[in-house]
Design an enzyme around this catalytic site. Structure first.
Site, PDB file in Angstrom:
ATOM      1  N   GLY A   1       0.832  -1.208   0.000  1.00 10.86           N
ATOM      2  CA  GLY A   1       0.000   0.000   0.000  1.00 10.86           C
ATOM      3  C   GLY A   1       0.863   1.254   0.000  1.00 10.86           C
ATOM      4  O   GLY A   1       2.094   1.192   0.007  1.00 10.86           O
TER       5      GLY A   1
ATOM      6  N   TYR B   1     -15.100   4.120   9.315  1.00  7.78           N
ATOM      7  CA  TYR B   1     -13.645   3.959   9.159  1.00  7.78           C
ATOM      8  C   TYR B   1     -12.941   4.483  10.410  1.00  7.78           C
ATOM      9  O   TYR B   1     -12.137   3.774  11.021  1.00  7.78           O
ATOM     10  CB  TYR B   1     -13.124   4.701   7.933  1.00  7.78           C
ATOM     11  CG  TYR B   1     -11.641   4.946   7.996  1.00  7.78           C
ATOM     12  CD1 TYR B   1     -11.133   6.181   8.389  1.00  7.78           C
ATOM     13  CD2 TYR B   1     -10.746   3.916   7.742  1.00  7.78           C
ATOM     14  CE1 TYR B   1      -9.780   6.382   8.505  1.00  7.78           C
ATOM     15  CE2 TYR B   1      -9.382   4.114   7.850  1.00  7.78           C
ATOM     16  CZ  TYR B   1      -8.908   5.356   8.241  1.00  7.78           C
ATOM     17  OH  TYR B   1      -7.553   5.556   8.358  1.00  7.78           O
TER      18      TYR B   1
ATOM     19  N   LYS C   1     -10.631   2.555  13.623  1.00 12.95           N
ATOM     20  CA  LYS C   1      -9.322   2.940  14.174  1.00 12.95           C
ATOM     21  C   LYS C   1      -9.436   3.113  15.690  1.00 12.95           C
ATOM     22  O   LYS C   1      -8.582   2.682  16.458  1.00 12.95           O
ATOM     23  CB  LYS C   1      -8.833   4.240  13.531  1.00 12.95           C
ATOM     24  CG  LYS C   1      -8.448   4.097  12.072  1.00 12.95           C
ATOM     25  CD  LYS C   1      -7.327   3.078  11.882  1.00 12.95           C
ATOM     26  CE  LYS C   1      -6.890   2.962  10.439  1.00 12.95           C
ATOM     27  NZ  LYS C   1      -5.880   1.900  10.238  1.00 12.95           N
TER      28      LYS C   1
ATOM     29  N   LEU D   1      -3.627  -7.290  -2.419  1.00 12.76           N
ATOM     30  CA  LEU D   1      -3.643  -6.620  -3.736  1.00 12.76           C
ATOM     31  C   LEU D   1      -5.038  -6.114  -4.092  1.00 12.76           C
ATOM     32  O   LEU D   1      -5.307  -5.749  -5.250  1.00 12.76           O
ATOM     33  CB  LEU D   1      -3.100  -7.546  -4.831  1.00 12.76           C
ATOM     34  CG  LEU D   1      -1.629  -7.960  -4.658  1.00 12.76           C
ATOM     35  CD1 LEU D   1      -1.234  -8.993  -5.734  1.00 12.76           C
ATOM     36  CD2 LEU D   1      -0.700  -6.739  -4.742  1.00 12.76           C
TER      37      LEU D   1
ATOM     38  N   ASN E   1      -2.035  14.009   7.986  1.00 12.27           N
ATOM     39  CA  ASN E   1      -2.363  13.808   6.568  1.00 12.27           C
ATOM     40  C   ASN E   1      -1.134  13.451   5.730  1.00 12.27           C
ATOM     41  O   ASN E   1      -0.396  14.351   5.321  1.00 12.27           O
ATOM     42  CB  ASN E   1      -3.047  15.068   6.023  1.00 12.27           C
ATOM     43  CG  ASN E   1      -4.441  15.227   6.607  1.00 12.27           C
ATOM     44  OD1 ASN E   1      -4.613  15.251   7.829  1.00 12.27           O
ATOM     45  ND2 ASN E   1      -5.452  15.304   5.746  1.00 12.27           N
TER      46      ASN E   1
ATOM     47  N   SER F   1      -4.970   6.861  13.236  1.00 11.32           N
ATOM     48  CA  SER F   1      -5.240   8.081  12.457  1.00 11.32           C
ATOM     49  C   SER F   1      -5.723   9.216  13.346  1.00 11.32           C
ATOM     50  O   SER F   1      -6.394   8.987  14.358  1.00 11.32           O
ATOM     51  CB  SER F   1      -6.334   7.766  11.422  1.00 11.32           C
ATOM     52  OG  SER F   1      -6.883   8.943  10.891  1.00 11.32           O
TER      53      SER F   1
HETATM   54  C1  WQD Z   1      -8.080  17.633   3.343  1.00 12.40           C
HETATM   55  C2  WQD Z   1      -8.740  18.982   3.177  1.00 12.40           C
HETATM   56  C3  WQD Z   1     -11.048  18.862   2.531  1.00 12.40           C
HETATM   57  C4  WQD Z   1     -10.470  17.212  -1.454  1.00 12.40           C
HETATM   58  C5  WQD Z   1      -8.122  12.141   5.381  1.00 12.40           C
HETATM   59  C6  WQD Z   1      -8.779  10.877   5.759  1.00 12.40           C
HETATM   60  C7  WQD Z   1      -8.524  10.610   7.223  1.00 12.40           C
HETATM   61  C8  WQD Z   1      -7.034  10.579   7.480  1.00 12.40           C
HETATM   62  C9  WQD Z   1      -6.420  11.913   7.059  1.00 12.40           C
HETATM   63  C10 WQD Z   1      -6.363   8.275   7.170  1.00 12.40           C
HETATM   64  C11 WQD Z   1     -10.154  19.011   3.744  1.00 12.40           C
HETATM   65  C12 WQD Z   1     -10.217  19.534   1.449  1.00 12.40           C
HETATM   66  C13 WQD Z   1     -10.265  17.686  -0.171  1.00 12.40           C
HETATM   67  C14 WQD Z   1     -10.906  18.091  -2.474  1.00 12.40           C
HETATM   68  C15 WQD Z   1     -10.897  19.890  -0.890  1.00 12.40           C
HETATM   69  N1  WQD Z   1      -6.396   9.545   6.762  1.00 12.40           N
HETATM   70  N2  WQD Z   1     -10.466  18.999   0.094  1.00 12.40           N
HETATM   71  N3  WQD Z   1     -11.096  19.413  -2.150  1.00 12.40           N
HETATM   72  O1  WQD Z   1     -10.339  14.795   5.178  1.00 12.40           O
HETATM   73  O2  WQD Z   1      -8.305  15.591   6.440  1.00 12.40           O
HETATM   74  O3  WQD Z   1      -8.682  13.190   6.114  1.00 12.40           O
HETATM   75  O4  WQD Z   1      -6.742  12.083   5.658  1.00 12.40           O
HETATM   76  O5  WQD Z   1      -6.546   7.849   8.243  1.00 12.40           O
HETATM   77  O6  WQD Z   1      -9.091   9.400   7.555  1.00 12.40           O
HETATM   78  O7  WQD Z   1     -10.121  11.069   5.509  1.00 12.40           O
HETATM   79  O8  WQD Z   1      -8.040  14.677   4.161  1.00 12.40           O
HETATM   80  O9  WQD Z   1      -7.250  15.111   1.881  1.00 12.40           O
HETATM   81  O10 WQD Z   1      -9.646  14.338   2.204  1.00 12.40           O
HETATM   82  O11 WQD Z   1      -8.996  16.649   2.864  1.00 12.40           O
HETATM   83  O12 WQD Z   1     -11.083  21.084  -0.620  1.00 12.40           O
HETATM   84  O13 WQD Z   1     -11.110  17.713  -3.663  1.00 12.40           O
HETATM   85  O14 WQD Z   1      -8.873  19.245   1.771  1.00 12.40           O
HETATM   86  O15 WQD Z   1     -12.288  19.545   2.696  1.00 12.40           O
HETATM   87  O16 WQD Z   1     -10.371  20.293   4.297  1.00 12.40           O
HETATM   88  P1  WQD Z   1      -8.920  14.641   5.506  1.00 12.40           P
HETATM   89  P2  WQD Z   1      -8.495  15.129   2.698  1.00 12.40           P
END
Ligand code: WQD
Length: 337
Positions: free
Chosen positions: A10, A149, A153, A33, A179, A124
């Protein structure tokens, strides 16, 4: 002694495997996979010069896992990544997420506990929900999860904590990632998003590459300096190094408690608009974007207080946001030539 990496092909697992192998740590990678590609093995070998041991195995399958541990009796530690990780998908398929993510973890623990094999668990920042205090510390009161999800966690952490309390010879570290973004500097491994990327950075790089018409910025009226959401974006290579140092800490019995939890983040909050500007200055590429409606369920601000992992384990993030974004762009150019 070998380190087993579940979900080893991954996005994060492959970067951790690469750094472990470069530190001369023998690894065994397993993956179904289902959400990864066998070509990742070639990428790891191309970077490290070594072909990792790989088995196509589902952690949740007891017979396959018993055979694996018989084949590799010198597995002395496990880093557990294998899990479904789409927030949106988990809302529409909760049972599939609970079965897979928690079933696999319990299957793994059934072997690790009696054999006192230490575990590093991929958790997370999503377990915090919208934290009351910022930056977020590990002793922050966890809220009810905002998705199945996130709940897998949170429950996974609790299962491991209870098992460590009941079995003092079984030790674990829970790493709460913020992130993760970017890719190995060689652009030989990186993130392969499934379908339309849900996360900001892969959607942004696909938009700049011309695969998406425009990047929608979800929300512009939040109570933040520029109105957009704030996150703690950490280079996946920094995240990988955090695993190497956490493993060393655990294998050398430096842990004070049988189960310890750590934030893994830069400690810096960056807004969506700030990230777009950083990408443009790092790559010289323009990001076509428009302001759109807020995304339901989004936390407004989340960034780590990473002082505990620095104090106990000695790790801290080194890469800049621009370096991470440039590596993400190089990867996008590589996979969508
Ligand atoms: C980041 C920011 C969106 C897409 C994810 C997982 C979470 C954890 C951390 C694993 C937010 C904004 C996004 C787009 C946008 N990972 N955005 N336009 O939501 O913080 O969390 O990563 O465990 O479980 O969900 O990350 O990258 O989705 O969003 O404006 O097309 O970008 O609103 O503010 P998030 P993200």
């Amino acid at each position: 002694m070998k380190i087993l990496i579940t979900g080893g092909l991954g996005y994060i697992g492959s970067h951790v495997a690469t750094v472990l192998i470069q530190n001369d740590i023998d690894t065994v990678l397993i993956d179904t996979l289902e959400n990864s590609r066998i070509q990742v093995l070639e990428g790891i070998e191309s970077i490290t010069g070594k072909a990792p041991v790989f088995r196509k195995i589902d952690v949740g399958e007891e017979i396959e896992m018993n055979q694996l541990f018989e084949e590799f009796p010198d597995i002395g530690g496990v880093i557990h990544f294998a899990a479904y990780k789409s927030v949106g998908e988990s809302v529409s398929q909760p049972l599939r997420y609970y079965n897979n993510n928690l079933g696999s973890l319990q299957q793994l623990l059934k072997y690790l506990i009696p054999n006192s094999i230490p575990l590093i668990f991929s958790s997370s920042c999503t377990v915090y929900g919208q934290s009351e205090t910022l930056p977020i510390r590990e002793d922050e009161q966890l809220k009810s999860a905002t998705s199945p999800y996130g709940n897998t966690k949170k429950i996974g952490e609790q299962i491991i904590l209870d098992c460590c309390k009941a079995n003092p010879n079984f030790n674990a570290i829970l790493l709460r990632y913020f992130n993760p973004i970017g890719a190995h500097s060689s652009a030989k491994i990186g993130e392969y998003p499934n379908g339309v990327p849900q996360n900001l950075v892969p959607f942004l790089t696909q938009t700049v590459k011309g695969l998406r018409p425009i990047l929608k910025v979800f929300g512009y009226s939040y109570d933040t300096p520029d109105g957009t959401c704030i996150r703690d974006y950490i280079h996946v290579m920094d995240l990988a190094q955090a695993h190497v140092e956490s493993l060393d800490y655990l294998l050398n019995n430096k842990n004070q408690e049988t189960c310890e939890v750590y934030n893994v983040g830069t400690g810096k909050g960056v807004s969506v608009l700030e990230l777009i500007k950083s990408f443009e200055s790092a790559t010289g590429k323009k990001v076509p974007f428009e302001i759109s409606d807020p995304r339901p369920g989004d936390t407004i601000v989340a960034y780590a207080d990473p002082s505990k992992i620095k104090l106990n384990i000695g790790w801290m993030a080194n890469y800049s946001l621009e370096e991470a974004l440039l590596s993400a762009w190089k990867w996008e150019e590589k996979i969508n030539q």
